[in-house]
Design a protein around this motif. Structure first.
Motif, PDB file in Angstrom:
ATOM      1  N   ASP B   8       4.844  -6.454   3.951  1.00 34.09           N
ATOM      2  CA  ASP B   8       3.282  -5.503   2.767  1.00 34.09           C
ATOM      3  C   ASP B   8       2.867  -4.203   4.589  1.00 34.09           C
ATOM      4  O   ASP B   8       2.281  -3.560   3.637  1.00 34.09           O
ATOM      5  CB  ASP B   8       2.878  -6.536   3.014  1.00 34.09           C
ATOM      6  N   VAL B  11       4.979  -1.325   4.101  1.00 31.84           N
ATOM      7  CA  VAL B  11       5.482  -0.716   2.878  1.00 31.84           C
ATOM      8  C   VAL B  11       3.778   0.517   3.405  1.00 31.84           C
ATOM      9  O   VAL B  11       4.406   1.585   2.916  1.00 31.84           O
ATOM     10  CB  VAL B  11       4.420  -1.653   1.559  1.00 31.84           C
ATOM     11  N   GLU B  12       2.719  -0.360   3.370  1.00 28.33           N
ATOM     12  CA  GLU B  12       1.407   0.160   3.967  1.00 28.33           C
ATOM     13  C   GLU B  12       1.455   1.213   4.290  1.00 28.33           C
ATOM     14  O   GLU B  12       1.403   3.034   4.543  1.00 28.33           O
ATOM     15  CB  GLU B  12      -0.255  -0.252   4.038  1.00 28.33           C
ATOM     16  N   LEU B  15       3.533   4.513   2.734  1.00 27.31           N
ATOM     17  CA  LEU B  15       2.651   4.644   1.864  1.00 27.31           C
ATOM     18  C   LEU B  15       2.016   5.757   2.357  1.00 27.31           C
ATOM     19  O   LEU B  15       1.475   6.753   2.018  1.00 27.31           O
ATOM     20  CB  LEU B  15       2.567   3.857   1.011  1.00 27.31           C
ATOM     21  N   GLU B  16       1.039   5.474   4.135  1.00 27.14           N
ATOM     22  CA  GLU B  16       0.140   6.562   3.747  1.00 27.14           C
ATOM     23  C   GLU B  16       0.845   7.120   4.810  1.00 27.14           C
ATOM     24  O   GLU B  16       0.222   8.744   4.830  1.00 27.14           O
ATOM     25  CB  GLU B  16       0.046   5.559   5.517  1.00 27.14           C
ATOM     26  N   MET B  25       0.112   8.180  -3.364  1.00 29.47           N
ATOM     27  CA  MET B  25       0.575   6.775  -2.995  1.00 29.47           C
ATOM     28  C   MET B  25       0.686   6.142  -4.996  1.00 29.47           C
ATOM     29  O   MET B  25      -0.176   5.673  -5.590  1.00 29.47           O
ATOM     30  CB  MET B  25      -0.590   5.654  -2.895  1.00 29.47           C
ATOM     31  N   THR B  27       2.208   3.057  -7.613  1.00 26.67           N
ATOM     32  CA  THR B  27       2.468   1.872  -8.385  1.00 26.67           C
ATOM     33  C   THR B  27       4.412   1.264  -7.444  1.00 26.67           C
ATOM     34  O   THR B  27       5.214   1.095  -6.778  1.00 26.67           O
ATOM     35  CB  THR B  27       2.896   0.586  -9.409  1.00 26.67           C
ATOM     36  N   ARG B  29       6.379   3.920  -6.316  1.00 28.51           N
ATOM     37  CA  ARG B  29       6.188   4.513  -4.643  1.00 28.51           C
ATOM     38  C   ARG B  29       6.196   2.791  -3.324  1.00 28.51           C
ATOM     39  O   ARG B  29       7.287   2.439  -2.935  1.00 28.51           O
ATOM     40  CB  ARG B  29       5.653   4.782  -4.022  1.00 28.51           C
ATOM     41  N   ARG B  30       5.374   1.776  -4.526  1.00 28.63           N
ATOM     42  CA  ARG B  30       5.339   0.971  -3.370  1.00 28.63           C
ATOM     43  C   ARG B  30       5.619   0.045  -3.914  1.00 28.63           C
ATOM     44  O   ARG B  30       6.855  -1.072  -2.570  1.00 28.63           O
ATOM     45  CB  ARG B  30       3.524   0.834  -3.747  1.00 28.63           C
ATOM     46  N   GLU B  34       8.501  -1.254  -0.905  1.00 30.34           N
ATOM     47  CA  GLU B  34       8.914  -2.838  -0.304  1.00 30.34           C
ATOM     48  C   GLU B  34      10.882  -3.424  -0.934  1.00 30.34           C
ATOM     49  O   GLU B  34      10.458  -3.933   0.397  1.00 30.34           O
ATOM     50  CB  GLU B  34       8.122  -3.282  -1.840  1.00 30.34           C
ATOM     51  N   THR B  68      12.041   8.717  -5.230  1.00 31.84           N
ATOM     52  CA  THR B  68      12.091   8.039  -4.146  1.00 31.84           C
ATOM     53  C   THR B  68      12.472   8.474  -3.019  1.00 31.84           C
ATOM     54  O   THR B  68      11.906   8.575  -2.025  1.00 31.84           O
ATOM     55  CB  THR B  68      11.069   6.573  -4.637  1.00 31.84           C
TER      56      THR B  68
END
Lengths: 189, 189
Positions: B8, B11-12, B15-16, B25, B27, B29-30, B34, B68
DNA sequence: TTAGTTGCAAACTCTTTGCACGAGG
DNA sequence: CCTCGTGCAAAGAGTTTGCAACTAA
């Protein structure tokens, strides 16, 4: 590029190999192999191979190119290259190991046969993993001298990673780097 | 495979990076990132990535997966692999250089991150050619330990080069080795 | 608000294949 | 002759794209 007599002789050797494996020596196979030999270093793809072969025998079809290329590959007389362009490139396999340097910026490929030392090194790595190497091409990607010079002094963490035109189709179409002025992709730091 | 909290957090981070490059950012792509992180080592292709991502968010479409993946590749956060299967495999790029051993007989891929020494060696080769390496996967093809054992004591010049089922689609469909009993391709001597 | 993103389906590109005809051995 | 090989056109497979709807910032 070698002299014509040499190439003719080589063609016959390849055909002989094909024949002794139980396949037939056909005009088309002869022309395609000849084209492959005359274009060593150019890494033609199927389409280019077809066009060049058709200058000798216009009746050759694309299916025959693919079938011949597959036959040669199965007999391990051909190296396949994949530069993420969306198609494959072909090169007659004349040595056990090739190393190519592929520039992600300009798409150029500098290739030289692996010298004994490099080959030995890779073979050692393979051995560690219990592997037995097969003749092949190793693609090493990076940024070439020219492009580095053009890019100038950029910090490692922001080194330009964008594929410029010439790299093939992958990596050039989806999102453009946002903002009006920016034209390149940078690595996150 | 890492622990959930770690993933998690990773992932952030990705995204950052995307956000700081000016992208949004989302959903989708998250979820895709992941999925990529949870499947490190599996080298999923686009289809597999889609299926696995859809278990989290069934609305995701294949186009988003491709977009992506291209975004990540452009930012050099992803390694592409091409095993001549007719499609690409993807893996989050976590280190500078990966070396994969791909068995031409059974299609297995043993991959380990290049240790410092190997990386240094390859970097030296690149330097000789004036190249600056980019993060990537090096595919080294050969025959794995198991397959070698299975093949037994075969002379180098006749080493089996046929791609067995599992290698992907290339090399398995055109001419079959002629003759009724033979089932393999041999290298010409 | 508004420019970046998405899902869908159609379009594309490269590669493979079925089939009837042709040719090598 | 008898297969294997070929050309053609159609089919397949993976990937890309146009567009209207959606959504992050």
């Amino acid at each position: 590029m070698e002299k014509h007599e040499d190439i003719d002789q080589l063609v016959e050797q390849y055909l002989e190999a094909i024949k002794s494996a139980g396949f037939r020596m056909t005009t088309q196979r002869r022309v395609i192999i000849e084209t492959l030999l005359k274009n060593m270093g150019d890494h033609p793809n199927a389409q280019e191979l077809l066009e060049r072969a058709q200058k000798v025998d216009p009746s050759i079809g694309i299916a025959t190119v693919y079938r011949t290329v597959e036959l040669l590959n199965n007999m391990d007389l051909l190296n396949l290259t994949n530069l993420q362009e969306g198609f494959r490139r072909y090169e007659i396999a004349d040595e056990n190991l090739h190393i190519h340097f592929y520039c992600r910026c300009c798409g150029s490929v500098s290739h030289f046969s692996a010298d004994r030392e490099k080959e030995k090194t890779v073979r050692e790595w393979a051995r560690e993993a219990g592997f037995r190497l097969m003749p092949q091409v190793l693609e090493i990607q990076g940024v070439c001298e020219n492009c580095q010079a053009e890019l100038g002094d950029i910090p490692e963490e922001e080194y330009i990673l964008r594929c410029a035109p010439g790299c093939g189709r992958f990596g050039r179409r989806v999102s453009q780097p946002p903002g009006r002025g920016r034209r390149r992709w940078f690595r996150n730091s």
